[in-house]
Write a protein that holds these residues in place. Sequence first.
Motif, short mmCIF file in Angstrom:
data_model
loop_
_atom_site.label_atom_id
_atom_site.label_comp_id
_atom_site.label_asym_id
_atom_site.label_seq_id
_atom_site.Cartn_x
_atom_site.Cartn_y
_atom_site.Cartn_z
N GLY A 199 2.80 -17.43 1.99
CA GLY A 199 3.21 -18.80 1.72
C GLY A 199 3.73 -19.04 0.32
O GLY A 199 4.11 -20.16 -0.02
N SER A 200 3.77 -18.00 -0.51
CA SER A 200 4.25 -18.13 -1.88
C SER A 200 4.57 -16.74 -2.41
O SER A 200 4.09 -15.74 -1.88
CB SER A 200 3.18 -18.79 -2.76
N THR A 201 5.40 -16.68 -3.44
CA THR A 201 5.71 -15.38 -4.04
C THR A 201 4.64 -14.99 -5.05
O THR A 201 4.09 -15.83 -5.76
CB THR A 201 7.07 -15.41 -4.75
N TRP A 202 4.37 -13.68 -5.10
CA TRP A 202 3.45 -13.10 -6.08
C TRP A 202 4.23 -12.13 -6.95
O TRP A 202 5.33 -11.71 -6.59
CB TRP A 202 2.29 -12.38 -5.36
N CYS A 203 3.67 -11.75 -8.08
CA CYS A 203 4.42 -10.93 -9.03
C CYS A 203 4.55 -9.47 -8.62
O CYS A 203 5.38 -8.74 -9.15
CB CYS A 203 3.77 -11.01 -10.42
N GLY A 204 3.74 -9.01 -7.67
CA GLY A 204 3.80 -7.63 -7.22
C GLY A 204 2.61 -6.80 -7.67
O GLY A 204 2.38 -5.70 -7.16
N ARG A 205 1.85 -7.30 -8.63
CA ARG A 205 0.65 -6.58 -9.06
C ARG A 205 -0.56 -6.92 -8.19
O ARG A 205 -1.57 -6.23 -8.22
CB ARG A 205 0.33 -6.90 -10.52
N ALA A 206 -0.44 -8.01 -7.46
CA ALA A 206 -1.51 -8.44 -6.55
C ALA A 206 -0.86 -9.05 -5.32
O ALA A 206 0.34 -9.30 -5.29
CB ALA A 206 -2.42 -9.45 -7.23
N GLN A 207 -1.67 -9.29 -4.30
CA GLN A 207 -1.15 -9.82 -3.04
C GLN A 207 -2.03 -10.97 -2.57
O GLN A 207 -3.25 -10.93 -2.72
CB GLN A 207 -1.14 -8.72 -1.97
N GLY A 208 -1.42 -12.01 -2.00
CA GLY A 208 -2.17 -13.12 -1.47
C GLY A 208 -2.68 -12.84 -0.06
O GLY A 208 -2.34 -11.84 0.56
N ARG A 209 -3.53 -13.74 0.44
CA ARG A 209 -4.03 -13.61 1.80
C ARG A 209 -2.98 -14.07 2.80
O ARG A 209 -2.16 -14.94 2.50
CB ARG A 209 -5.31 -14.46 1.99
N PHE A 210 -2.98 -13.50 3.97
CA PHE A 210 -2.02 -13.87 5.00
C PHE A 210 -2.51 -15.12 5.73
O PHE A 210 -3.55 -15.10 6.39
CB PHE A 210 -1.85 -12.72 6.00
N ARG A 211 -1.77 -16.20 5.60
CA ARG A 211 -2.05 -17.42 6.35
C ARG A 211 -1.77 -17.15 7.83
O ARG A 211 -0.81 -16.48 8.17
CB ARG A 211 -1.18 -18.56 5.83
N ARG A 212 -2.56 -17.73 8.67
CA ARG A 212 -2.54 -17.26 10.06
C ARG A 212 -1.67 -18.08 11.01
O ARG A 212 -1.47 -17.69 12.17
CB ARG A 212 -3.97 -17.24 10.60
N ALA A 213 -1.12 -19.22 10.57
CA ALA A 213 -0.42 -20.12 11.49
C ALA A 213 0.73 -19.44 12.23
O ALA A 213 0.86 -19.57 13.45
CB ALA A 213 0.10 -21.34 10.73
#
Length: 296
Positions: free
Chosen positions: A169-183
């Motif tokens: 749901g948003s961009t990250w810098c590439g050093r870390a990753q967000g959680r996958f929203r399930r909708a």
Amino acid sequence: MAPASAWLPSAPCTPAACVESVRAVGGVPRAVLRLVSLLGVVAAGILVIPVVARVPAGLRDRLIRMWCRTIARTAGVRLRVTGAAPPTGGLLLVANHISWLDIPLLAAVRPARMLAKAEIRHWPVAGALTASSGALFIERDRLRALPETVGRIAESLRGGGAVVVFPEGSTWCGRAQGRFRRAAFQAALDADAAVQPVRLHYRHDGGAVSTAPAFVGSDSLLTSVWRVVSARDLVAEVRVGPVLPPGCAADRRALAQAAETVTGHFACAARPALRADEEVPAHPITRANTEAHAHL
């Protein structure tokens, strides 16, 4: 940075805190040449879209993949792809999100409609390109639009098409990753369609992670593009995971967890040395811990 919500998640990444500074390789003239060439390739693609749309599907997909690889190369990015997506049939492609470059990189794997925020319509060049590709636009500040959006994705999947979604749901810098929203995963369940997890990773040729392509926080599109065309020895790695077939998960939460696990495994796995633009067959992976988490 706008506050996060269930429907408007945001990453903690900012240009000042996360993005590396880049000095133009070979000086400003080289970067300008890359930028002008990139704009030319994108503009040429937009102009021939009406013609390409009339050719047989197989040839059309090959031309789109070729064009998207050319976009990366023109920007000075070497592309390395591991694995392959099914060429036909309804498919939900899900990937971590770092950059505007993610879009042509995924289209180089399999051309697809993209789920995009409505603001992109108004971006110069990118807005016209996204709209002409048949993107599914969504107004993210309207929570009531969620069921309709899921239904539109499912309809496209039932028709045998591929749809790209960035579940963080948003961009990250590439050093870390967000959680996958399930909708969005509900659409795959509703359409009885497969899910294709993909891991995107940008690095220097020597192996170190590069945040130059990141498009985060208050970054402008032009600033991010300029960093890319100015970078030295930038490599984009696209790791296509094993397909998650229909029926492999009981609900959207489990399906989102499974897809996130695949991309997370690739993030930790050692990367073999591949020749630039080389494609190798996908390989089996070992499942990592899929601890439950609750999100859209």
